[in-house]
Design a protein around this motif. Structure first.
Motif, PDB file in Angstrom:
ATOM      1  N   ASP A 175      23.607  37.534 -25.180  1.00  0.00           N
ATOM      2  CA  ASP A 175      23.446  36.538 -26.240  1.00  0.00           C
ATOM      3  C   ASP A 175      23.307  35.125 -25.689  1.00  0.00           C
ATOM      4  O   ASP A 175      22.596  34.297 -26.266  1.00  0.00           O
ATOM      5  N   GLU A 176      23.984  34.857 -24.569  1.00  0.00           N
ATOM      6  CA  GLU A 176      23.919  33.530 -23.949  1.00  0.00           C
ATOM      7  C   GLU A 176      22.685  33.381 -23.067  1.00  0.00           C
ATOM      8  O   GLU A 176      22.478  32.329 -22.462  1.00  0.00           O
ATOM      9  N   GLY A 177      21.875  34.448 -22.968  1.00  0.00           N
ATOM     10  CA  GLY A 177      20.662  34.383 -22.164  1.00  0.00           C
ATOM     11  C   GLY A 177      20.913  34.509 -20.675  1.00  0.00           C
ATOM     12  O   GLY A 177      20.068  34.129 -19.865  1.00  0.00           O
ATOM     13  N   GLN A 178      22.055  35.060 -20.294  1.00  0.00           N
ATOM     14  CA  GLN A 178      22.363  35.209 -18.872  1.00  0.00           C
ATOM     15  C   GLN A 178      21.955  36.566 -18.317  1.00  0.00           C
ATOM     16  O   GLN A 178      21.780  36.708 -17.113  1.00  0.00           O
ATOM     17  N   LEU A 179      21.836  37.546 -19.183  1.00  0.00           N
ATOM     18  CA  LEU A 179      21.425  38.889 -18.773  1.00  0.00           C
ATOM     19  C   LEU A 179      20.156  39.272 -19.501  1.00  0.00           C
ATOM     20  O   LEU A 179      20.034  39.050 -20.704  1.00  0.00           O
ATOM     21  N   GLN A 180      19.227  39.850 -18.776  1.00  0.00           N
ATOM     22  CA  GLN A 180      17.996  40.347 -19.373  1.00  0.00           C
ATOM     23  C   GLN A 180      17.995  41.865 -19.210  1.00  0.00           C
ATOM     24  O   GLN A 180      17.734  42.383 -18.123  1.00  0.00           O
ATOM     25  N   VAL A 181      18.342  42.549 -20.293  1.00  0.00           N
ATOM     26  CA  VAL A 181      18.393  44.010 -20.274  1.00  0.00           C
ATOM     27  C   VAL A 181      17.712  44.535 -21.529  1.00  0.00           C
ATOM     28  O   VAL A 181      17.548  43.807 -22.507  1.00  0.00           O
ATOM     29  N   ILE A 182      17.323  45.784 -21.497  1.00  0.00           N
ATOM     30  CA  ILE A 182      16.641  46.383 -22.645  1.00  0.00           C
ATOM     31  C   ILE A 182      17.573  46.441 -23.849  1.00  0.00           C
ATOM     32  O   ILE A 182      17.178  46.172 -24.974  1.00  0.00           O
ATOM     33  N   ASP A 183      18.847  46.794 -23.582  1.00  0.00           N
ATOM     34  CA  ASP A 183      19.813  46.934 -24.659  1.00  0.00           C
ATOM     35  C   ASP A 183      21.214  46.658 -24.092  1.00  0.00           C
ATOM     36  O   ASP A 183      21.604  47.266 -23.089  1.00  0.00           O
ATOM     37  N   LEU A 220      35.996  45.879 -23.875  1.00  0.00           N
ATOM     38  CA  LEU A 220      35.999  44.558 -23.235  1.00  0.00           C
ATOM     39  C   LEU A 220      34.751  44.360 -22.386  1.00  0.00           C
ATOM     40  O   LEU A 220      34.133  43.291 -22.410  1.00  0.00           O
ATOM     41  N   LEU A 221      34.375  45.389 -21.634  1.00  0.00           N
ATOM     42  CA  LEU A 221      33.175  45.313 -20.802  1.00  0.00           C
ATOM     43  C   LEU A 221      31.940  45.122 -21.673  1.00  0.00           C
ATOM     44  O   LEU A 221      31.107  44.250 -21.418  1.00  0.00           O
ATOM     45  N   GLN A 222      31.833  45.914 -22.727  1.00  0.00           N
ATOM     46  CA  GLN A 222      30.676  45.828 -23.617  1.00  0.00           C
ATOM     47  C   GLN A 222      30.587  44.457 -24.279  1.00  0.00           C
ATOM     48  O   GLN A 222      29.503  43.874 -24.382  1.00  0.00           O
ATOM     49  N   GLU A 223      31.729  43.941 -24.699  1.00  0.00           N
ATOM     50  CA  GLU A 223      31.764  42.617 -25.331  1.00  0.00           C
ATOM     51  C   GLU A 223      31.288  41.532 -24.364  1.00  0.00           C
ATOM     52  O   GLU A 223      30.511  40.649 -24.732  1.00  0.00           O
ATOM     53  N   SER A 224      31.741  41.615 -23.127  1.00  0.00           N
ATOM     54  CA  SER A 224      31.359  40.626 -22.124  1.00  0.00           C
ATOM     55  C   SER A 224      29.869  40.715 -21.799  1.00  0.00           C
ATOM     56  O   SER A 224      29.187  39.696 -21.664  1.00  0.00           O
ATOM     57  N   ILE A 225      29.350  41.921 -21.698  1.00  0.00           N
ATOM     58  CA  ILE A 225      27.918  42.098 -21.428  1.00  0.00           C
ATOM     59  C   ILE A 225      27.096  41.591 -22.605  1.00  0.00           C
ATOM     60  O   ILE A 225      26.098  40.891 -22.423  1.00  0.00           O
ATOM     61  N   GLN A 226      27.513  41.908 -23.817  1.00  0.00           N
ATOM     62  CA  GLN A 226      26.774  41.441 -25.000  1.00  0.00           C
ATOM     63  C   GLN A 226      26.783  39.916 -25.084  1.00  0.00           C
ATOM     64  O   GLN A 226      25.773  39.300 -25.425  1.00  0.00           O
ATOM     65  N   MET A 227      27.914  39.316 -24.718  1.00  0.00           N
ATOM     66  CA  MET A 227      27.993  37.854 -24.716  1.00  0.00           C
ATOM     67  C   MET A 227      27.027  37.273 -23.681  1.00  0.00           C
ATOM     68  O   MET A 227      26.340  36.283 -23.944  1.00  0.00           O
ATOM     69  N   ALA A 228      26.943  37.913 -22.518  1.00  0.00           N
ATOM     70  CA  ALA A 228      26.017  37.449 -21.478  1.00  0.00           C
ATOM     71  C   ALA A 228      24.570  37.586 -21.948  1.00  0.00           C
ATOM     72  O   ALA A 228      23.733  36.718 -21.676  1.00  0.00           O
ATOM     73  N   ILE A 230      40.935  37.693 -14.717  1.00  0.00           N
ATOM     74  CA  ILE A 230      39.842  36.944 -15.351  1.00  0.00           C
ATOM     75  C   ILE A 230      40.308  35.755 -16.186  1.00  0.00           C
ATOM     76  O   ILE A 230      39.512  34.857 -16.458  1.00  0.00           O
ATOM     77  N   GLU A 231      41.569  35.741 -16.595  1.00  0.00           N
ATOM     78  CA  GLU A 231      42.039  34.657 -17.474  1.00  0.00           C
ATOM     79  C   GLU A 231      41.817  33.256 -16.911  1.00  0.00           C
ATOM     80  O   GLU A 231      41.434  32.357 -17.651  1.00  0.00           O
ATOM     81  N   PRO A 232      42.027  33.025 -15.606  1.00  0.00           N
ATOM     82  CA  PRO A 232      41.825  31.657 -15.101  1.00  0.00           C
ATOM     83  C   PRO A 232      40.351  31.223 -15.019  1.00  0.00           C
ATOM     84  O   PRO A 232      40.068  30.042 -14.834  1.00  0.00           O
ATOM     85  N   LEU A 233      39.448  32.170 -15.156  1.00  0.00           N
ATOM     86  CA  LEU A 233      38.020  31.859 -14.992  1.00  0.00           C
ATOM     87  C   LEU A 233      37.448  31.239 -16.261  1.00  0.00           C
ATOM     88  O   LEU A 233      37.838  31.589 -17.361  1.00  0.00           O
ATOM     89  N   GLU A 234      36.501  30.333 -16.073  1.00  0.00           N
ATOM     90  CA  GLU A 234      35.997  29.551 -17.200  1.00  0.00           C
ATOM     91  C   GLU A 234      34.805  30.158 -17.915  1.00  0.00           C
ATOM     92  O   GLU A 234      34.678  30.035 -19.122  1.00  0.00           O
ATOM     93  N   THR A 235      33.921  30.816 -17.169  1.00  0.00           N
ATOM     94  CA  THR A 235      32.698  31.298 -17.822  1.00  0.00           C
ATOM     95  C   THR A 235      32.740  32.805 -18.023  1.00  0.00           C
ATOM     96  O   THR A 235      33.390  33.540 -17.270  1.00  0.00           O
ATOM     97  N   ASN A 236      32.024  33.263 -19.029  1.00  0.00           N
ATOM     98  CA  ASN A 236      31.922  34.691 -19.297  1.00  0.00           C
ATOM     99  C   ASN A 236      31.311  35.417 -18.104  1.00  0.00           C
ATOM    100  O   ASN A 236      31.723  36.522 -17.766  1.00  0.00           O
ATOM    101  N   TRP A 237      30.311  34.799 -17.464  1.00  0.00           N
ATOM    102  CA  TRP A 237      29.655  35.440 -16.319  1.00  0.00           C
ATOM    103  C   TRP A 237      30.667  35.711 -15.207  1.00  0.00           C
ATOM    104  O   TRP A 237      30.724  36.824 -14.660  1.00  0.00           O
ATOM    105  N   GLU A 238      31.476  34.708 -14.867  1.00  0.00           N
ATOM    106  CA  GLU A 238      32.504  34.893 -13.832  1.00  0.00           C
ATOM    107  C   GLU A 238      33.481  35.989 -14.247  1.00  0.00           C
ATOM    108  O   GLU A 238      33.866  36.831 -13.435  1.00  0.00           O
ATOM    109  N   GLN A 239      33.868  35.975 -15.505  1.00  0.00           N
ATOM    110  CA  GLN A 239      34.809  36.979 -15.994  1.00  0.00           C
ATOM    111  C   GLN A 239      34.209  38.382 -15.917  1.00  0.00           C
ATOM    112  O   GLN A 239      34.904  39.340 -15.568  1.00  0.00           O
ATOM    113  N   LEU A 240      32.929  38.505 -16.217  1.00  0.00           N
ATOM    114  CA  LEU A 240      32.257  39.800 -16.156  1.00  0.00           C
ATOM    115  C   LEU A 240      32.254  40.326 -14.723  1.00  0.00           C
ATOM    116  O   LEU A 240      32.664  41.468 -14.466  1.00  0.00           O
TER     117      LEU A 240
END
Length: 195
Positions: A143-151, A133-141, A80-90
């Motif tokens: 917060d950035e409005g990329q994921l629409q989930v209940i929690d 790491l997974l939780q952090e990436s999902i929370q960032m997504a 994931i290090e070479p990837l630029e966006t959180n979504w790609e990294q997730l």
């Protein structure tokens, strides 16, 4: 004349030798079929040395699995290090976790033996960093409005559960198609909740 090893260095080398030998045996024969005598016989150490380092066979196994999880995290980070966006990294991070399920040295150890031998709460404790790491990436997504989930935290558990089940499924086969299917399934799960 070579310098005499310090007690600490001797202890470190003994521990490393036990872990390396045990990992090979656990990954090839399984936990139940591996005895402590077999672990130490080729190393020229006593059973007492093994017990001093790890208390028992289960302690050795747990230490081996902890190291393996560290390797899994390192593999994911490399992907994931070479990837630029959180979504790609997730997405790629989840897919990279599944790749590990077909790596011969980790397949049986992590995805077949560990769940059968270690208590569920022990596995959760071992995987705490990776799950973090997974939780952090999902929370960032979220917060950035990329994921629409209940929690966000709850969804991280959903994805983690799916990853663990898919990894166990992938580990049961050497088929590249099974791995590809599992990777597509986890990507579809994430995309399904993408805004």
């Amino acid at each position: 004349m070579p310098a005499k090893l310090t007690k600490a260095e001797q202890t470190r080398r003994t521990r490393r030798a036990i872990l390396d030998r045990a990992r090979y045996l656990f990954a090839t024969k399984g936990y139940a079929a591996t005895g402590t005598e077999e672990i130490i016989s080729e190393l020229g150490i006593t059973r007492g040395a093994l017990y001093h380092q790890f208390n028992d066979k289960l302690g050795v196994f747990k230490a081996v699995v902890e190291e393996a999880y560290g390797e899994i995290t390192a593999h994911i980070r490399t992907r994931i290090e070479p990837l630029e966006t959180n979504w790609e990294q997730l997405v790629v991070g989840c897919q990279a976790f599944l790749e590990v399920a077909q790596q011969e040295d980790l397949r049986r150890l992590v995805f077949i033996e560990a769940p059968a031998v270690l208590a569920a709460d022990t596995l959760v404790e071992i995987d705490q960093y990776g799950f973090g790491l997974l939780q952090e990436s999902i929370q960032m997504a979220v917060d950035e409005g990329q994921l629409q989930v209940i929690d966000g935290e709850g969804f991280a558990h959903v994805v983690n559960g799916a990853l663990n089940e898919l990894a166990a499924w992938v580990a049961q086969s050497e088929s590249p198609q099974r791995l590809k299917t599992a990777q597509q399934l986890v990507e579809a799960l994430l995309i399904r909740h993408r805004k």
